[in-house]
Each structure stands twice: as structure tokens, then as C-alpha cells.
Scaffold this motif. Structure first.
Motif, mmCIF file in Angstrom:
data_model
loop_
_atom_site.group_PDB
_atom_site.id
_atom_site.type_symbol
_atom_site.label_atom_id
_atom_site.label_comp_id
_atom_site.label_asym_id
_atom_site.label_seq_id
_atom_site.Cartn_x
_atom_site.Cartn_y
_atom_site.Cartn_z
ATOM 1 N N MET A 176 33.954 -54.047 -22.454
ATOM 2 C CA MET A 176 32.911 -54.487 -23.289
ATOM 3 C C MET A 176 32.304 -53.426 -24.347
ATOM 4 O O MET A 176 32.156 -52.215 -24.013
ATOM 5 C CB MET A 176 31.848 -55.043 -22.342
ATOM 6 N N VAL A 177 32.025 -53.663 -25.512
ATOM 7 C CA VAL A 177 31.222 -52.742 -26.587
ATOM 8 C C VAL A 177 29.915 -53.293 -26.824
ATOM 9 O O VAL A 177 29.817 -54.691 -26.960
ATOM 10 C CB VAL A 177 32.180 -52.785 -27.948
ATOM 11 N N ALA A 178 28.980 -52.218 -26.692
ATOM 12 C CA ALA A 178 27.835 -52.628 -27.170
ATOM 13 C C ALA A 178 27.222 -51.466 -27.885
ATOM 14 O O ALA A 178 27.454 -50.253 -27.472
ATOM 15 C CB ALA A 178 26.958 -53.052 -25.756
ATOM 16 N N THR A 179 26.411 -51.673 -28.794
ATOM 17 C CA THR A 179 25.717 -50.560 -29.717
ATOM 18 C C THR A 179 24.066 -50.588 -29.595
ATOM 19 O O THR A 179 23.401 -51.756 -29.325
ATOM 20 C CB THR A 179 26.016 -50.807 -31.065
ATOM 21 N N ILE A 180 23.579 -49.310 -29.251
ATOM 22 C CA ILE A 180 22.129 -49.252 -29.290
ATOM 23 C C ILE A 180 21.941 -48.295 -30.723
ATOM 24 O O ILE A 180 22.437 -47.171 -31.150
ATOM 25 C CB ILE A 180 21.451 -48.245 -28.148
ATOM 26 N N THR A 181 21.186 -49.082 -31.658
ATOM 27 C CA THR A 181 20.807 -48.236 -33.047
ATOM 28 C C THR A 181 19.366 -47.979 -33.126
ATOM 29 O O THR A 181 18.481 -48.809 -32.669
ATOM 30 C CB THR A 181 21.221 -49.436 -34.330
ATOM 31 N N LEU A 182 19.229 -46.822 -33.270
ATOM 32 C CA LEU A 182 17.968 -46.318 -33.082
ATOM 33 C C LEU A 182 17.483 -45.988 -34.568
ATOM 34 O O LEU A 182 18.330 -45.060 -35.300
ATOM 35 C CB LEU A 182 17.929 -44.833 -32.291
ATOM 36 N N ILE A 183 16.416 -46.380 -35.086
ATOM 37 C CA ILE A 183 15.909 -46.196 -36.470
ATOM 38 C C ILE A 183 14.647 -45.442 -36.232
ATOM 39 O O ILE A 183 13.593 -45.809 -35.684
ATOM 40 C CB ILE A 183 15.571 -47.294 -37.179
ATOM 41 N N ARG A 184 14.473 -44.089 -36.879
ATOM 42 C CA ARG A 184 13.212 -43.624 -37.265
ATOM 43 C C ARG A 184 12.324 -44.220 -38.148
ATOM 44 O O ARG A 184 12.791 -44.479 -39.357
ATOM 45 C CB ARG A 184 13.439 -42.073 -37.359
ATOM 46 N N HIS A 185 11.207 -44.435 -38.049
ATOM 47 C CA HIS A 185 10.087 -45.129 -39.001
ATOM 48 C C HIS A 185 10.279 -44.267 -40.145
ATOM 49 O O HIS A 185 10.684 -43.328 -40.339
ATOM 50 C CB HIS A 185 8.782 -44.987 -38.240
ATOM 51 N N GLY A 186 9.909 -45.023 -41.324
ATOM 52 C CA GLY A 186 9.367 -44.237 -42.538
ATOM 53 C C GLY A 186 8.336 -43.278 -42.601
ATOM 54 O O GLY A 186 7.863 -43.065 -41.364
ATOM 55 N N GLN A 187 8.507 -42.463 -43.663
ATOM 56 C CA GLN A 187 7.487 -41.226 -43.837
ATOM 57 C C GLN A 187 6.063 -42.023 -43.587
ATOM 58 O O GLN A 187 5.516 -43.222 -43.994
ATOM 59 C CB GLN A 187 7.269 -40.744 -44.906
ATOM 60 N N SER A 188 5.194 -41.223 -42.514
ATOM 61 C CA SER A 188 3.842 -41.658 -42.148
ATOM 62 C C SER A 188 2.687 -40.824 -42.917
ATOM 63 O O SER A 188 2.893 -39.655 -43.209
ATOM 64 C CB SER A 188 3.731 -41.722 -40.514
ATOM 65 N N ARG A 189 1.487 -41.461 -42.721
ATOM 66 C CA ARG A 189 0.632 -40.581 -43.400
ATOM 67 C C ARG A 189 0.168 -39.408 -42.409
ATOM 68 O O ARG A 189 -0.577 -38.385 -42.998
ATOM 69 C CB ARG A 189 -0.651 -41.555 -43.375
ATOM 70 N N TRP A 190 0.570 -39.339 -41.174
ATOM 71 C CA TRP A 190 0.583 -38.254 -40.359
ATOM 72 C C TRP A 190 1.216 -37.076 -40.820
ATOM 73 O O TRP A 190 0.646 -36.157 -40.881
ATOM 74 C CB TRP A 190 0.797 -38.854 -38.774
ATOM 75 N N GLN A 191 2.480 -37.433 -41.198
ATOM 76 C CA GLN A 191 3.302 -36.435 -41.547
ATOM 77 C C GLN A 191 2.733 -35.691 -42.666
ATOM 78 O O GLN A 191 3.091 -34.489 -42.997
ATOM 79 C CB GLN A 191 4.787 -37.083 -41.830
ATOM 80 N N THR A 192 2.152 -36.429 -43.506
ATOM 81 C CA THR A 192 1.681 -35.720 -44.961
ATOM 82 C C THR A 192 0.415 -35.068 -44.865
ATOM 83 O O THR A 192 -0.270 -34.420 -45.787
ATOM 84 C CB THR A 192 1.497 -36.804 -46.071
#
Length: 187
Positions: free
Chosen positions: A1-17
Motif C-alpha cells: 500500500m502506498v500513502a502520502t502525507i503532504t505537509l504545507i507550511r503556511h504563507g508568510q505571516s504578520r508575526w514573521q514581519t
């Protein structure tokens, strides 16, 4: 059986800036642009039929909203995808004179528990998972999967990290970001 977990990091946030020091900061204008580009970054049919989950934090939900209806079903909010409420890099023991803190170790265990739940509830049944989450979550998960507690990795905003399990074999692709032009790339 093949299965995938795709993790996406959110876009740039106002906290980062530095515009908003709230843990639940929203996306910047650039973060919205990055999130729109993410739709093409998943590739046609790559995640068709996947279970879609999102951290409850606003920046992750906003990123997931761009995917919902475009290429994926709307995201289900899943609490275990939440970011740590402290800076991972300052407490993970990556500085030789400073061992991992108790709260880092507790957060890492929570991430490992979340991975086990994803595998038990979805991957084990052959269902792919797409999860919109955070830098700290992705780092801790990669450290656990790769057995490298000292792994140092920069996870760009709106990058795609893929864990693909086929039987007992697992392959990992970290931080694919070819859908985000270099001028829009942030960490």
C-alpha cells in the motif's frame, strides 16, 4: 500500500514581519500571494481524494482556504497541527551549551503522537493526507521520521514537504518550493 502525507507550511505571516506578535497572526499580503501560488504547486491530481487538515491558527487556515475548492476539499481543523507557543530553535538543544527544554521535548512528543494518529487513522487505510501547518511542527516531524533529533532544516513559507510510505519504506522530500518565484520566497 502506498500513502502520502503532504505537509504545507503556511504563507508568510504578520508575526514573521514583526507587524503582529500574536501567536494567531494572519497572513501578510505576500503570504496571500504565496498561498495562491500553492494551488499550482500541488500539481494536478497529486492530492486528489486526500484528507485535508489544517492547524487551527489563522495563518494556516487562511493558507488552507486557497486550496479548498480549488484542488482539494475544504480543510478540517485539526488541533494537533498547532505550532508551539515558543521558538523551537531557542529550545531544541541545537546550541551545545543548552540541552533541549522540557517544553520542547513535550511538543516533540505531541508531534510524534500526531504522526502516529495520521498513520493509524489515514495512511494505514491507504488515504493520503494534506496538512497545512507550521515550521516547528514540520521540523519536529522530520526529526522523528528521519531519526535525527539534531536535524537543522529551513522550511520556506508555502513549501511542500512530502512523506511517502510504501510498505516499510519511506521517502521524504523536504520543502519543495518551485511553485514560488525566488522574489516571493520567505522563511
Amino acid at each position: 500500500m502506498v500513502a502520502t502525507i503532504t505537509l504545507i507550511r503556511h504563507g508568510q505571516s504578520r508575526w514573521q514581519t514583526g507587524e503582529d506578535r500574536s501567536l494567531d497572526a494572519e497572513l501578510t499580503s505576500l503570504g496571500h500571494d504565496q498561498s495562491r501560488l500553492l494551488v499550482g504547486g500541488l500539481g494536478a491530481g497529486r492530492a486528489a481524494g486526500a484528507v485535508v487538515l489544517s492547524s487551527p491558527l489563522r495563518r494556516a487556515r487562511q493558507t488552507a482556504d486557497y486550496l479548498g475548492g480549488a484542488v482539494l476539499p475544504p480543510a478540517e481543523i485539526w488541533e494537533p497541527l498547532r505550532e508551539a507557543d515558543f521558538h523551537i530553535g531557542s529550545e531544541d538543544g541545537s546550541t551545545p551549551s543548552c540541552p533541549p527544554s522540557a517544553r520542547y521535548l513535550a511538543y516533540r512528543r505531541a508531534v510524534e503522537d500526531a504522526l502516529k494518529r495520521l498513520e493509524d487513522e489515514h495512511v494505514g487505510a491507504g488515504r493520503d493526507v494534506v496538512a497545512v501547518t507550521h515550521n516547528g511542527f514540520i521540523k519536529c516531524l522530520l526529526r522523528a521520521v528521519l531519526g535525527r533529533p539534531d536535524l537543522a532544516v529551513k522550511v520556506p513559507n508555502c513549501s511542500v514537504t512530502t512523506l511517502r510510505r510504501e510498505g516499510t519504506e519511506i521517502s521524504v522530500e523536504i520543502g519543495r518550493r518551485d511553485h514560488v518565484p525566488p522574489a516571493l520566497l520567505t522563511y
